[in-house]
Design a protein around this motif. Structure first.
Motif, short mmCIF file in Angstrom:
data_model
loop_
_atom_site.label_atom_id
_atom_site.label_comp_id
_atom_site.label_asym_id
_atom_site.label_seq_id
_atom_site.Cartn_x
_atom_site.Cartn_y
_atom_site.Cartn_z
N GLY A 70 0.78 -1.23 0.00
CA GLY A 70 0.00 0.00 0.00
C GLY A 70 0.81 1.27 0.00
N ARG A 71 2.07 1.18 -0.36
CA ARG A 71 2.92 2.36 -0.37
C ARG A 71 2.83 3.07 -1.71
N ARG A 72 3.43 4.25 -1.82
CA ARG A 72 3.36 5.08 -3.01
C ARG A 72 4.71 5.07 -3.75
N PRO A 73 4.71 5.51 -5.00
CA PRO A 73 5.97 5.49 -5.77
C PRO A 73 7.13 6.21 -5.11
N TRP A 74 6.85 7.28 -4.36
CA TRP A 74 7.94 8.03 -3.75
C TRP A 74 8.72 7.20 -2.74
N ALA A 75 8.17 6.06 -2.30
CA ALA A 75 8.87 5.21 -1.33
C ALA A 75 10.15 4.61 -1.92
N SER A 76 10.23 4.52 -3.24
CA SER A 76 11.43 4.00 -3.90
C SER A 76 12.42 5.14 -4.11
N VAL A 77 13.50 5.16 -3.32
CA VAL A 77 14.56 6.13 -3.51
C VAL A 77 15.52 5.55 -4.55
N ASN A 78 15.41 6.05 -5.76
CA ASN A 78 16.21 5.54 -6.87
C ASN A 78 17.58 6.20 -6.88
N PHE A 79 18.60 5.40 -7.11
CA PHE A 79 19.95 5.97 -7.20
C PHE A 79 20.82 5.10 -8.08
N ILE A 80 21.82 5.73 -8.69
CA ILE A 80 22.82 5.03 -9.50
C ILE A 80 24.09 4.83 -8.68
N THR A 81 24.44 5.86 -7.91
CA THR A 81 25.64 5.85 -7.09
C THR A 81 25.31 6.43 -5.73
N ALA A 82 26.14 6.09 -4.73
CA ALA A 82 25.98 6.62 -3.37
C ALA A 82 27.38 6.81 -2.79
N HIS A 83 27.45 7.12 -1.49
CA HIS A 83 28.76 7.37 -0.88
C HIS A 83 29.64 6.12 -0.90
N ASP A 84 29.03 4.95 -0.86
CA ASP A 84 29.77 3.71 -1.04
C ASP A 84 29.82 3.37 -2.52
N GLY A 85 30.97 2.92 -3.01
CA GLY A 85 31.06 2.49 -4.40
C GLY A 85 31.64 3.56 -5.31
N TYR A 86 31.56 3.30 -6.61
CA TYR A 86 32.08 4.21 -7.62
C TYR A 86 31.26 5.50 -7.68
N THR A 87 31.91 6.58 -8.11
CA THR A 87 31.18 7.75 -8.58
C THR A 87 30.63 7.45 -9.97
N LEU A 88 29.80 8.34 -10.47
CA LEU A 88 29.23 8.14 -11.81
C LEU A 88 30.33 8.10 -12.87
N HIS A 89 31.29 9.00 -12.76
CA HIS A 89 32.39 9.03 -13.73
C HIS A 89 33.18 7.73 -13.70
N ASP A 90 33.47 7.25 -12.49
CA ASP A 90 34.28 6.03 -12.38
C ASP A 90 33.51 4.80 -12.83
N LEU A 91 32.19 4.85 -12.75
CA LEU A 91 31.35 3.73 -13.18
C LEU A 91 31.52 3.44 -14.67
N VAL A 92 31.86 4.46 -15.46
CA VAL A 92 32.04 4.28 -16.90
C VAL A 92 33.51 4.35 -17.30
N SER A 93 34.42 4.31 -16.30
CA SER A 93 35.85 4.47 -16.59
C SER A 93 36.72 3.35 -16.05
N TYR A 94 36.16 2.50 -15.20
CA TYR A 94 36.96 1.45 -14.56
C TYR A 94 36.20 0.12 -14.57
N ASN A 95 36.93 -0.94 -14.88
CA ASN A 95 36.37 -2.29 -14.73
C ASN A 95 36.66 -2.86 -13.35
N ASP A 96 37.75 -2.42 -12.75
CA ASP A 96 38.21 -2.99 -11.48
C ASP A 96 38.38 -1.89 -10.44
N ARG A 97 38.18 -2.24 -9.18
CA ARG A 97 38.39 -1.28 -8.10
C ARG A 97 39.89 -1.00 -7.94
N HIS A 98 40.19 0.20 -7.48
CA HIS A 98 41.58 0.61 -7.26
C HIS A 98 41.65 1.24 -5.88
N ASN A 99 41.67 0.39 -4.86
CA ASN A 99 41.59 0.82 -3.47
C ASN A 99 42.91 0.69 -2.73
#
Length: 321
Positions: A55-84
């Motif tokens: 019974g929830r509404r569409p706004w309940a889904s917080v859609n995101f591609i990137t967050a503080h954890d993981g790649y930035t958007l630029h790195d998502l299309v620039s790296y196949n492997d993590r470099h940590n």
């Protein structure tokens, strides 16, 4: 936090939740993975499979591609492997599977073709996010192409890896910033792009057109065979702005224009025939992530357009009196 850990969709009504299924599906789709279209359709429409059942509404889904954890958007299309390596854990920390792509070059490059497709991929990801039903969340810095140089677990870095340089934007960063701002303004202007009810194709406007229609590349409504084709990576979705419109704060229906979103995650150009959902009008293109500086134009119903690889195009229905 609790028994079972992170469980998308299991919070009660009144809460909104980060939707990691949206993140992973959209990343995989634009990377070009096979068999993603049915899952993508659910994510573009606020994941009713996760949220509508309680019974929830569409706004309940917080859609995101990137967050503080993981790649930035630029790195998502620039790296196949993590470099940590800088994190001091022998590059063993952080997510191993990021659903990313580097387009043949790991990290920075001077190749103009690689740079162009990476920029297009970023624009398509941002356009998908801001044109999806639900609540969009953008990682700070993605709107101008910030990089962490492939580090996908940078929580421990208090230096240039994590800092955001608001002043030193290059031309590509300024272009992406303007593109993102334009998408945000478009979303704010049009309630059809942020509905308060889920779209199931059941509600209809006075002319009998459903609230949402999915289209194959030939302009026809998608069949079961189309949905099950593992090689299909291009589709269109028409949102009817006059079918079961959301209500304003004063309780009045917010009638809006109708929109067609065409997405092509193929590695090549795909011809797409524009459908004819209504009479007496044309499609006006508002966004083309392949040509962000020259994306406007009017197109007849039944006209076949070429959708570039890794590109998204948005059209608004324009009635001709």
């Amino acid at each position: 936090i609790g028994p079972g850990g992170y469980q998308v969709g299991n919070f009660p009504p009144g809460w909104a939740e980060w939707n990691d299924r949206y993140r992973d599906t959209v990343r995989r789709y634009w990377r070009g993975d096979e068999g993603i279209l049915p899952e993508l359709a659910a994510r573009l429409t606020a994941s009713s499979d996760q949220f509508a059942r309680t019974g929830r509404r569409p706004w309940a889904s917080v859609n995101f591609i990137t967050a503080h954890d993981g790649y930035t958007l630029h790195d998502l299309v620039s790296y196949n492997d993590r470099h940590n390596e800088a994190n001091g854990e022998d590059n063993a920390d952080g997510h191993q599977e990021n659903y990313s792509t580097n387009y043949g070059v790991e990290g920075p490059t001077d190749d103009p073709d690689v740079i162009e497709i990476r920029e297009r991929h970023k624009r398509s990801l941002l356009a998908t996010l801001l044109l999806s039903q639900g609540t969009p969340m953008i990682l700070a810095g993605d709107e101008m192409g910030r990089t962490q140089h492939g580090n996908n677990n940078a929580y421990c870095q208090d230096n240039e890896i994590n800092w955001i340089d608001w002043e030193g934007l290059d031309e590509a960063g300024r272009d992406l910033f303007r593109f993102t701002a334009r998408l945000i303004a478009l979303r704010r202007r049009h309630p059809a792009l942020r509905r308060d009810r889920f779209l199931f194709g059941e509600s209809r406007s006075e002319d009998g057109v459903p609230d949402i229609v999915w289209h194959a590349t030939d302009g026809t409504e998608k069949s079961d065979d189309h949905w099950q084709d593992p090689l299909a990576r291009c589709l269109g979705v028409m949102i009817n702005g006059k079918a079961d419109p959301p209500l304003s704060r004063s309780g009045q229906p917010e009638l809006d224009a109708s929109f067609l979103i065409v997405l092509n995650a193929h590695h090549d150009v795909v011809p797409f025939t524009l459908p004819a959902p209504f009479k007496g009008g044309i499609w006006r293109r508002l966004v083309d992530t392949a040509s962000p500086d020259d994306d406007e134009g009017d197109f007849e119903c039944g006209e076949t357009i070429e959708v570039e690889a890794r590109a998204l195009a948005l059209f608004r229905w324009k009635t001709i009196r």
